[in-house]
Design an enzyme around this catalytic site. Structure first.
Site, PDB file in Angstrom:
ATOM      1  N   ARG A  35      24.884   6.655 -21.018  1.00 45.95           N
ATOM      2  CA  ARG A  35      25.209   7.902 -21.723  1.00 45.95           C
ATOM      3  C   ARG A  35      24.219   8.207 -22.842  1.00 45.95           C
ATOM      4  NH1 ARG A  35      31.692   6.823 -21.815  1.00 45.95           N
ATOM      5  NH2 ARG A  35      32.127   7.866 -19.841  1.00 45.95           N
ATOM      6  N   LYS A 198      44.758   5.322  -6.891  1.00 44.41           N
ATOM      7  CA  LYS A 198      45.984   6.110  -6.742  1.00 44.41           C
ATOM      8  C   LYS A 198      45.785   7.479  -6.113  1.00 44.41           C
ATOM      9  CE  LYS A 198      48.454   4.384 -10.760  1.00 44.41           C
ATOM     10  NZ  LYS A 198      48.664   4.775 -12.161  1.00 44.41           N
ATOM     11  N   GLY A 354      34.254   8.534 -12.339  1.00 48.68           N
ATOM     12  CA  GLY A 354      34.695   7.197 -12.733  1.00 48.68           C
ATOM     13  C   GLY A 354      34.016   6.075 -11.998  1.00 48.68           C
ATOM     14  N   GLY A 377      36.919  12.140 -15.585  1.00 51.10           N
ATOM     15  CA  GLY A 377      38.021  13.096 -15.473  1.00 51.10           C
ATOM     16  C   GLY A 377      37.567  14.543 -15.539  1.00 51.10           C
TER      17      GLY A 377
HETATM   18  P1  AMP Z   1      40.113   4.957  -9.639  1.00 53.58           P
HETATM   19  O1  AMP Z   1      39.939   4.810 -11.124  1.00 53.58           O
HETATM   20  O2  AMP Z   1      41.397   5.578  -9.232  1.00 53.58           O
HETATM   21  O3  AMP Z   1      38.904   5.587  -8.993  1.00 53.58           O
HETATM   22  O4  AMP Z   1      40.252   3.485  -9.069  1.00 53.58           O
HETATM   23  C1  AMP Z   1      39.207   2.569  -9.150  1.00 53.58           C
HETATM   24  C2  AMP Z   1      39.770   1.219  -8.980  1.00 53.58           C
HETATM   25  O5  AMP Z   1      40.421   1.122  -7.741  1.00 53.58           O
HETATM   26  C3  AMP Z   1      38.730   0.134  -9.007  1.00 53.58           C
HETATM   27  O6  AMP Z   1      38.879  -0.636 -10.171  1.00 53.58           O
HETATM   28  C4  AMP Z   1      39.002  -0.670  -7.755  1.00 53.58           C
HETATM   29  O7  AMP Z   1      39.008  -2.061  -7.977  1.00 53.58           O
HETATM   30  C5  AMP Z   1      40.390  -0.227  -7.365  1.00 53.58           C
HETATM   31  N1  AMP Z   1      40.633  -0.377  -5.930  1.00 53.58           N
HETATM   32  C6  AMP Z   1      39.912   0.069  -4.917  1.00 53.58           C
HETATM   33  N2  AMP Z   1      40.421  -0.340  -3.738  1.00 53.58           N
HETATM   34  C7  AMP Z   1      41.511  -1.075  -4.029  1.00 53.58           C
HETATM   35  C8  AMP Z   1      42.468  -1.779  -3.235  1.00 53.58           C
HETATM   36  N3  AMP Z   1      42.387  -1.776  -1.913  1.00 53.58           N
HETATM   37  N4  AMP Z   1      43.447  -2.419  -3.876  1.00 53.58           N
HETATM   38  C9  AMP Z   1      43.523  -2.409  -5.222  1.00 53.58           C
HETATM   39  N5  AMP Z   1      42.662  -1.765  -6.014  1.00 53.58           N
HETATM   40  C10 AMP Z   1      41.659  -1.105  -5.427  1.00 53.58           C
END
Ligand code: AMP
Length: 396
Positions: A35, A198, A354, A377
Site C-alpha cells: 500500500r 462465506k 481481499g 471490501g
Molecule cells: P474470504 O475473506 O471470504 O475471501 O475468505 C478467505 C479465507 O477463506 C482464506 O483465509 C482461506 O483460508 C479460507 N478458505 C478457503 N477455502 C476454504 C475451505 N475449503 N475451508 C475453510 N476455509 C477456506
C-alpha cells in the site's frame, strides 16, 4: 471526476488521504508495504509540481483514542525510504502541532499525520472534525480506494470543504478504471472465480455477476454449502446451514441466465484444520465424518484451469482453498497460474477483494496478471453496483 494529472500542485499544500493501514509485526516492522509503494506515484507527482504533501491515514482499529500500538510513528522511517525524502511526523492529526507543521512545509516536503482513528469522529464522519482536517491543506486528494466504501470524515465528508480542488490519486483512479473493465464492454468469454469462506459475504456480487459472466467458478469454503444443499456429505467442512436454499437458487438462476456454473467435483480433505493434517482426495459430496474439505482436488483443478485458460476476461475473488497452509494451496496456485497464462494470451485479469490478492502475491504472480486490486471490501461494493461515498464525494 478530476485526477491529479489535471492539476498543477505548484505552491499548494495537498492533503492526501492514503491507505497506510499496513500489517506490522510485534517489532513494528512492516511485513507487506504494497500500500505504501502504491501511493508513491501520487506523492511524487505532487512534489515534482512544486507542492507539498500532508498524508493522512488510519492504522488498525484503535478503540480508545491514542494507543502506541496503532501509532503511525512506527512507519515514518519506512516512508522516508520509500519516498526517498524525509517524512515529518505530527503527533496528532488536528490541533496546534499538526497546523504548525503543515503551515511550515516547504515545496517538496512531506508530513504524515498521526492515526485518524484516534478520534472516533473519523469513523462517524463528523463534519466539524473533517473541517479541522481540511484547514491543513488547500487541495484534497483521495488515494485510499480501500476505504472509499466508508463515509468517514477523511474519506468523504472532508471533500465538501474543497468544492473545486478535490480529486483522485493514481491508486484510486486505477482501481476504478480496472473495476470498470470487468463490469462493462468485456471481451468474452468472461469468467468469474469466486472462493473464500462465506457465501453470505459474496452473495450480492455473485448475483450481479450472473448478469455479466459466461462462466462462474465457485470454490473455497463456500462451495461446501452448495454441495450439502445438493444432498452431499461434507463432514466437518465449512457450512452456512441457512444459506443452502440460496445456494440452490443460485444454481437455478445460473441455468436460467445461461451462465455455466462450475462447482468442485473433488476435494482435498484433512482430518483437522492444520498445516500438518493428514490428507486425502475424495469426490465432492463424499467427505467422510471427521474430515473437512480444505482445497479443491486434482480433477477440479483440471476442469477449472481449462475454463480459465480459454477466457478473455477474468475476475478472481477469494481463494479456492486454505492457501495459507502449503498442503491446501494447490487449487489457488493452479488457478493463479492459469490466469497468468490467459493474461499472456491477451486476456484481461483482475484479482481482488481481499485474500485472493494476498494469494497471488504469495505465489509471486502479482506482476503477471493485469491488475491486483488493493480494494478489498471497497472493490466488492463497487462490483455490487453500490455507490462508494469516497468516490461520490469527488464527483460534482
Ligand atoms: P474470504 O475473506 O471470504 O475471501 O475468505 C478467505 C479465507 O477463506 C482464506 O483465509 C482461506 O483460508 C479460507 N478458505 C478457503 N477455502 C476454504 C475451505 N475449503 N475451508 C475453510 N476455509 C477456506
Amino acid at each position: 471526476m478530476k485526477t491529479v494529472d489535471q492539476y498543477n500542485f505548484s505552491g499548494k499544500r495537498a492533503l492526501v488521504r492514503v491507505d497506510f493501514n499496513v500489517p506490522l509485526n510485534e517489532r513494528f516492522e512492516i511485513t507487506d508495504d504494497t500500500r505504501i509503494r502504491a501511493a508513491v506515484p501520487t506523492i511524487k507527482k505532487i512534489l515534482s509540481d512544486g507542492g507539498s504533501a500532508i498524508l493522512m491515514s488510519h492504522l488498525g482499529r484503535p478503540k480508545d483514542g491514542p494507543t502506541d500500538k496503532y501509532s503511525l510513528k512506527h512507519i515514518v522511517s519506512h516512508l522516508t525510504t520509500a519516498f526517498g525524502t524525509e517524512v515529518k511526523f505530527a503527533t496528532d492529526c488536528i490541533g496546534a502541532d499538526a497546523t504548525e507543521l503543515a503551515q511550515s512545509l516547504a515545496p517538496g516536503q512531506i508530513l504524515l499525520l498521526e492515526n485518524l482513528r484516534f478520534y472516533k469522529e473519523e469513523e462517524k464522519g463528523d463534519v466539524a472534525f473533517a473541517e479541522k482536517l481540511s484547514k491543513l491543506g488547500n487541495v484534497y486528494v483521495n488515494d485510499a480506494f480501500g476505504t472509499a466504501h466508508r463515509a468517514h470524515a477523511s474519506t468523504a465528508i472532508i471533500a465538501q470543504f474543497f468544492p473545486t480542488d478535490k480529486m483522485t490519486g493514481y491508486v484510486m483512479q486505477a482501481e476504478i478504471e480496472n473495476a470498470k473493465k470487468v463490469l462493462d464492454n468485456v471481451d468474452r468469454p468472461y469468467t468469474a472465480i469466486m472462493g473464500g469462506s462465506k457465501i453470505s459475504d459474496k452473495i450480492l456480487i455473485i448475483e450481479r455477476l450472473l448478469d455479466k459472466v459466461d462462466n462462474l467458478i465457485i470454490g473455497g469454503g463456500m462451495s461446501h454449502t452448495f454441495s450439502k444443499a445438493q444432498g452431499g456429505s461434507i463432514g466437518n467442512s465449512l457450512l452456512e446451514a441457512d444459506k443452502q436454499d440460496l445456494a440452490l437458487e443460485l444454481i437455478q438462476k445460473a441455468k436460467d441466465k445461461g451462465v455455466k456454473l462450475y462447482l468442485p467435483i473433488d476435494n482435498v480433505i484433512a482430518d483437522k484444520f492444520s498445516p500438518d493434517a493428514n490428507t486425502d482426495v475424495v469426490t465432492t459430496g463424499q467427505i467422510p465424518d471427521g474430515w473437512e474439505g480444505l482445497d479443491v482436488g486434482p480433477k477440479t483443478i483440471e476442469l477449472f484451469v481449462d475454463v480459465v485458460k480459454n477466457s478473455k476476461t477474468i475476475l478472481w475473488n477469494g481463494p479456492l482453498g486454505v492457501f495459507e497452509f502449503e498442503k491446501f494451496a494447490g487449487g489457488s496456485k493452479a488457478i493463479a497460474e492459469a490466469i497468468v497464462e490467459a493474461t499472456q494470451n491477451g486476456a484481461f485479469s483482475l484479482i481482488g477483494g481481499g485474500d485472493s490478492a494476498a494469494a497471488v502475491n504469495q505465489f509471486g504472480f502479482g506482476e503477471q496478471v493485469s491488475y491486483v486490486s488493493t480494494g478489498g471490501g471497497a472493490l466488492l461494493e463497487y462490483m455490487e453496483g453500490k455507490t462508494l461515498p469516497g468516490v461520490a464525494a469527488l464527483e460534482g
